[in-house]
Design an enzyme around this catalytic site. Structure first.
Site, PDB file in Angstrom:
ATOM      1  CE  LYS A  91      -4.082  -0.078   2.480  1.00 16.16           C
ATOM      2  NZ  LYS A  91      -4.817  -0.345   3.745  1.00 16.16           N
TER       3      LYS A  91
HETATM    4  C1  E4P Z   1      -8.328   0.627   3.947  1.00 10.67           C
HETATM    5  O1  E4P Z   1      -7.512   0.044   3.264  1.00 10.67           O
HETATM    6  C2  E4P Z   1      -7.989   1.189   5.260  1.00 10.67           C
HETATM    7  O2  E4P Z   1      -7.227   0.254   5.984  1.00 10.67           O
HETATM    8  C3  E4P Z   1      -9.150   1.505   6.141  1.00 10.67           C
HETATM    9  O3  E4P Z   1     -10.346   1.010   5.673  1.00 10.67           O
HETATM   10  C4  E4P Z   1      -9.130   2.870   6.735  1.00 10.67           C
HETATM   11  O4  E4P Z   1     -10.355   3.237   7.244  1.00 10.67           O
HETATM   12  P1  E4P Z   1     -10.709   3.753   8.700  1.00 10.67           P
HETATM   13  O5  E4P Z   1      -9.415   3.924   9.444  1.00 10.67           O
HETATM   14  O6  E4P Z   1     -11.443   5.026   8.473  1.00 10.67           O
HETATM   15  O7  E4P Z   1     -11.578   2.694   9.289  1.00 10.67           O
END
Ligand code: E4P
Length: 246
Positions: A91
């Site tokens: 990522k």
């Molecule tokens: C997605 O890849 C992220 O890990 C994640 O969904 C972030 O979202 P949040 O921290 O708002 O739950």
């Protein structure tokens, strides 16, 4: 639509794999920070061992933890080398404080590394990430919604709207997903992941609006399968059968 688990918790990952509910896992440094302190890579190695035991070769996204492009490339290569997992996606955030990371996305993709370009909030970020070579492009579904009302970002929001960088509809994640599917049409291999999901209805709406994948917490993932009428029907089948064989 495919459902992924958004978690770095080993118990949750194991239960979700055993339960057959998920087709992949996404993690991020904040999710890891909820786990007992230790080595980032060692923790990811344990997740990989659970995935190897599962034998389906499900996708795993692991995020870099730097804001410097050369460091990101180094970390991504180290993840690939150490984790040795065919369906590992690294990522890479789309940008940070005006700096684009699409150069990193392109470089890693050209090296054959699967990239999940993350923290996207607009259709254009998603489509540019796909054009740069990302296999997965992640939209933060509810954080987009939050952006429409959070008072701390009032000035930044106003500036973006006035400059016509965004329009009010850009705070509706379902609208973003619909527009992104059109903009992404030339990039056939790219799949949109909707993250930052908070309810079962978010899962359904994101899927219907065009997300190829929705990634949700263990609680939400489990809740997608639960229904009081399912419990009632299954309970009755068991009770009726028991009466019949006695
Ligand atoms: C997605 O890849 C992220 O890990 C994640 O969904 C972030 O979202 P949040 O921290 O708002 O739950």
């Amino acid at each position: 639509m495919k459902l992924f688990l958004d978690s770095a918790n080993l118990g949750e990952i194991k239960d979700a794999l055993d339960g057959g509910m998920i087709l992949g896992i996404t993690t991020n440094p904040s999710l890891l920070a909820k786990e007992p302190k230790g080595s980032y890579l060692a923790h990811m190695e344990t997740i990989v061992s659970l995935l190897k035991k599962d034998r389906r070769g499900l996708s795993l996204s692991v995020e870099v933890f730097s804001d410097k492009p050369n460091e990101m490339v180094k970390q991504a290569r180290e993840f690939v080398k150490k984790l040795k997992y065919k369906n590992l996606a690294v990522k890479i955030p789309v940008s940070f404080r005006g700096q684009s990371y699409l150069g990193v996305v392109r470089q890693l993709s050209e090296d054959g590394i699967i990239v999940n370009c993350t923290a996207c909030m607009t259709p254009l970020q998603l489509s540019m990430a796909a054009a740069a070579g990302a296999t997965f492009v992640s939209l933060f579904y509810n954080r987009v919604r939050d952006g429409a009302k959070e008072t701390e970002y009032e000035a930044a929001r106003k500036e973006m709207l006035e400059r016509k960088d965004i329009e009010p509809a850009d705070f509706n994640p379902n609208n973003i997903l619909r527009e992104a599917r059109a903009l992404l049409a030339p990039y056939q291999k790219a799949e949109i992941i909707a993250g930052s999901i908070r309810s079962v209805l978010d899962v359904k709406e994101a899927g219907l609006a065009g997300a190829h994948i929705v990634t949700a917490s263990f609680k939400t993932t489990k809740a997608t399968l639960a229904h009081f009428k399912t419990d009632h029907a299954v309970g009755n089948f068991l009770k009726d059968f028991q009466k019949w064989i006695e």
